[in-house]
Design a protein around this motif. Structure first.
Motif, mmCIF file in Angstrom:
data_model
loop_
_atom_site.group_PDB
_atom_site.id
_atom_site.type_symbol
_atom_site.label_atom_id
_atom_site.label_comp_id
_atom_site.label_asym_id
_atom_site.label_seq_id
_atom_site.Cartn_x
_atom_site.Cartn_y
_atom_site.Cartn_z
ATOM 1 N N LEU A 1 -19.048 5.376 -60.123
ATOM 2 C CA LEU A 1 -17.864 5.311 -59.255
ATOM 3 C C LEU A 1 -17.118 3.998 -59.441
ATOM 4 O O LEU A 1 -15.886 3.951 -59.394
ATOM 5 C CB LEU A 1 -18.276 5.486 -57.794
ATOM 6 C CG LEU A 1 -18.634 6.924 -57.392
ATOM 7 C CD1 LEU A 1 -19.016 6.987 -55.912
ATOM 8 C CD2 LEU A 1 -17.478 7.864 -57.668
ATOM 9 N N ASN B 1 -21.309 14.041 -60.487
ATOM 10 C CA ASN B 1 -21.801 13.686 -59.143
ATOM 11 C C ASN B 1 -21.764 14.901 -58.231
ATOM 12 O O ASN B 1 -22.708 15.142 -57.469
ATOM 13 C CB ASN B 1 -20.927 12.582 -58.536
ATOM 14 C CG ASN B 1 -21.361 11.201 -59.011
ATOM 15 O OD1 ASN B 1 -22.464 11.041 -59.531
ATOM 16 N ND2 ASN B 1 -20.488 10.214 -58.856
ATOM 17 N N MET C 1 -19.626 2.650 -51.752
ATOM 18 C CA MET C 1 -19.803 3.590 -52.880
ATOM 19 C C MET C 1 -19.206 3.097 -54.179
ATOM 20 O O MET C 1 -19.732 3.348 -55.262
ATOM 21 C CB MET C 1 -19.117 4.912 -52.565
ATOM 22 C CG MET C 1 -19.747 5.672 -51.499
ATOM 23 S SD MET C 1 -18.959 7.240 -51.403
ATOM 24 C CE MET C 1 -19.718 8.052 -52.725
ATOM 25 N N THR D 1 -26.336 3.046 -55.247
ATOM 26 C CA THR D 1 -26.801 4.414 -55.577
ATOM 27 C C THR D 1 -27.835 4.886 -54.577
ATOM 28 O O THR D 1 -28.537 4.070 -53.964
ATOM 29 C CB THR D 1 -27.374 4.473 -57.011
ATOM 30 O OG1 THR D 1 -27.802 5.799 -57.280
ATOM 31 C CG2 THR D 1 -28.554 3.526 -57.219
ATOM 32 N N THR D 2 -27.913 6.213 -54.401
ATOM 33 C CA THR D 2 -28.975 6.779 -53.558
ATOM 34 C C THR D 2 -29.921 7.613 -54.421
ATOM 35 O O THR D 2 -30.820 8.254 -53.900
ATOM 36 C CB THR D 2 -28.370 7.697 -52.472
ATOM 37 O OG1 THR D 2 -27.537 8.642 -53.125
ATOM 38 C CG2 THR D 2 -27.606 6.940 -51.429
ATOM 39 N N LYS D 3 -29.681 7.606 -55.748
ATOM 40 C CA LYS D 3 -30.508 8.437 -56.629
ATOM 41 C C LYS D 3 -31.628 7.600 -57.223
ATOM 42 O O LYS D 3 -31.396 6.454 -57.630
ATOM 43 C CB LYS D 3 -29.640 9.014 -57.758
ATOM 44 C CG LYS D 3 -28.512 9.870 -57.230
ATOM 45 C CD LYS D 3 -27.555 10.256 -58.332
ATOM 46 C CE LYS D 3 -26.306 10.870 -57.744
ATOM 47 N NZ LYS D 3 -25.210 10.961 -58.694
ATOM 48 N N MET E 1 -27.754 4.613 -61.602
ATOM 49 C CA MET E 1 -27.413 3.214 -61.871
ATOM 50 C C MET E 1 -26.386 2.697 -60.878
ATOM 51 O O MET E 1 -26.179 1.499 -60.747
ATOM 52 C CB MET E 1 -26.849 3.077 -63.286
ATOM 53 C CG MET E 1 -27.914 3.026 -64.356
ATOM 54 S SD MET E 1 -27.125 2.761 -65.927
ATOM 55 C CE MET E 1 -26.650 1.049 -65.775
ATOM 56 N N GLY E 2 -25.692 3.626 -60.243
ATOM 57 C CA GLY E 2 -24.669 3.223 -59.281
ATOM 58 C C GLY E 2 -23.467 2.579 -59.944
ATOM 59 O O GLY E 2 -22.803 1.707 -59.364
ATOM 60 N N ASP F 1 -16.152 19.218 -53.434
ATOM 61 C CA ASP F 1 -17.368 20.019 -53.641
ATOM 62 C C ASP F 1 -17.884 20.542 -52.312
ATOM 63 O O ASP F 1 -17.366 20.194 -51.247
ATOM 64 C CB ASP F 1 -18.429 19.185 -54.381
ATOM 65 C CG ASP F 1 -18.888 17.975 -53.603
ATOM 66 O OD1 ASP F 1 -19.207 18.122 -52.415
ATOM 67 O OD2 ASP F 1 -18.925 16.855 -54.189
#
Ligand code: ADP
Length: 473
Positions: A425, A365, A409, A415-417, A421-422, A396
């Motif tokens: 986490l 991530n 989260m 997910t924001t992608k 798949m979310g 990071d």
């Protein structure tokens, strides 16, 4: 991954064999050359011996003549004795010269001719000595005769001719010797270069083979780690999805039960001719709904139980393995990695593969979040905390958290992608919780994102043996 190799393991011995063969051939050439060098040296030596013998004869002739004159003028016995010595020496020197040039016919003929002149001359000298100073007149006559015969000149001419031939030979043989010395030096230099080169090739090939073997070993280890992690990830994903599904289905199932029970009461109160049949069917529907609920509850219980296989592991080793796996993703965008793990709290009691999965999720991530950042740095640190736990921080320099998702989260499917798949986490949270720890996220004022999670430390229980499997459920 295809790897370019300079020489395969089967080519390497071939190359070395060829080098060895060349080495043997050149060593053979050197040996032959050294033999020739020895021969040419002994020829030079031989010619020098011949020249020395000629010089010795010249000296002896001179000595015989000098002593003859001395005796004639003084009558001293010592002159006649010296003369006799010189004559003897002359004979033996001519013999040894003949032996030295015995293999050369023209030289032998020259020496024989020389001996003839020398014999004639010594015979004259002998006669003069015999006459002595008392018969000076006759002796002078013989001397006069000798001058006419020009014997001394002939002896000298013969010796000079021999010397000239031998000197020419000496020059030629020395040239030959020089050429062979040069060739020997060149071949030796070649041998040395070849020896150094073959040693270097052998060392290089050996190191190359070792490096290839090490690389293959590392690749295999990475592959098996990946396979194991994928298996665990699949299982965790399935578990997490079923848990989420059970949660989502529970509400509609409850509503169905309520609706069925309401309908049952309505039918009961009505005067429908088939109300008994409808009531029985609704009872069955309610029973099936309850059964479905029980099945889902069992599924949630099973997933929630999260069986783990815990052993004492090194946190650093787990983090390094996960970094090695994740680095495959970040090859095109390198990331600065800082590992600041506290060595005093390295040992943790965990399910190694599951915790690797947590590290991998967080590191991936972070890498993905930093993809388009000019500064890409990942810091993994740890410290002991109260209650026998170790806190791990994964920080990071990415853009921080998306406001839309910050609150949920750790929930499944958040997910924001576009292709995310979310699940990562939420799996990580399940794993950490099954270890008795907790996971959280924060965004420090200087930017980026920091994930923190806790794990049970094994340092507080030093009596626990390493790698002892402890079943925990
Ligand atoms: P996925 O990676 O498939 O989206 P995750 O559960 O791993 O699923 O992550 C959920 C979401 O959390 C991500 O889509 C992303 O928006 C956010 N997120 C996770 N890690 C970071 C991070 N290091 N920096 C910023 N956002 C993150």
């Amino acid at each position: 991954m295809a790897r370019k190799t300079l020489a395969t393991p089967t080519q390497a011995p071939l190359l070395l064999g060829a080098t060895l063969l060349l080495f043997i051939v050149i060593a053979g050439a050197l040996f032959l050359n050294l033999m020739r060098l020895r021969d040419s040296f002994s020829w030079v030596q031989h010619t020098n011996d011949v020249l020395l013998a000629i010089a010795g004869i010249q000296r002896a002739v001179l000595e015989a003549e000098t002593n003859e004159r001395g005796y004639l003028l003084t009558g001293l016995e010592s002159y006649s004795e010296n003369y006799l010595h010189a004559r003897e020496a002359l004979g033996s020197r001519i013999d040894s010269l003949r032996a030295l040039v015995g293999d050369n016919r023209s030289h032998v003929a020259r020496v024989d001719e020389l001996r003839q002149f020398v014999d004639m001359r010594t015979a004259q000298l002998g006669r003069v000595i015999e006459l002595g100073p008392e018969h000076m007149r006759e002796a002078l006559e013989i001397l006069e005769q000798a001058r006419t015969d020009r014997l001394t000149e002939r002896v000298e001419t013969s010796l000079t001719a021999l010397t000239r031939v031998e000197q020419a030979l000496l020059t030629e043989r020395m040239l030959q010797h020089d050429r062979e010395s040069l060739a020997a030096a060149l071949i030796t230099a070649c041998l040395l270069i070849l020896a150094v080169a073959s040693a270097a090739i052998a060392a290089f090939l050996l190191e190359h083979q070792r490096a290839t073997a090490r690389q293959q070993e590392a690749d295999q280890r990475l592959q098996s780690l990946q396979a194991e992690l994928m298996r665990v990830a699949r299982l965790s994903t399935m578990g997490e999805m079923s848990s989420a599904l059970a949660h989502e289905l529970n509400q509609p199932l409850g509503a169905i039960t309520n609706y069925v029970q309401g309908s049952r009461r309505l039918v009961e109160a009505s005067s429908h001719p088939d109300k008994a049949k409808i009531g029985a069917a609704l009872d069955k529907a309610a029973q099936q709904t309850l059964r479905a609920g029980a099945v889902i509850q069992r599924l949630r219980d099973f997933v929630g139980r999260g069986e783990t296989d815990k052993t004492i592991e090194s946190l650093r080793a787990i983090a390094e393995d996960a970094l090695a796996l994740a680095s495959v993703v970040s090859r095109d965008r390198p990331v600065d990695i800082i590992l600041a793990l506290d060595p005093a709290s390295d040992r943790v009691l965990v399910d190694k593969v599951q915790v690797q999965q947590v590290f991998l999720n967080l590191i991936r991530n972070a890498f993905e979040a930093m993809r388009d950042e000019p500064e890409r740095r990942l810091k993994i640190s740890s410290r002991a905390t109260a209650g026998g736990m170790v806190e791990v921080m994964v920080a990071d320099t990415g853009p921080g958290l998306d406001a839309q998702i910050a609150e949920r989260m750790f929930q499944p499917f958040a997910t924001t992608k576009p292709d995310g798949m979310g699940i990562g986490l939420s799996i990580s949270q399940t794993i950490i919780q099954s270890h008795g720890g907790s996971i959280s996220v924060s965004t420090p004022p200087e930017g980026g994102t920091v994930f923190g999670f806790t794990l049970p430390s094994a340092e507080v229980e030093p009596h626990l043996p390493s790698a002892v499997a402890v079943r925990a459920s």
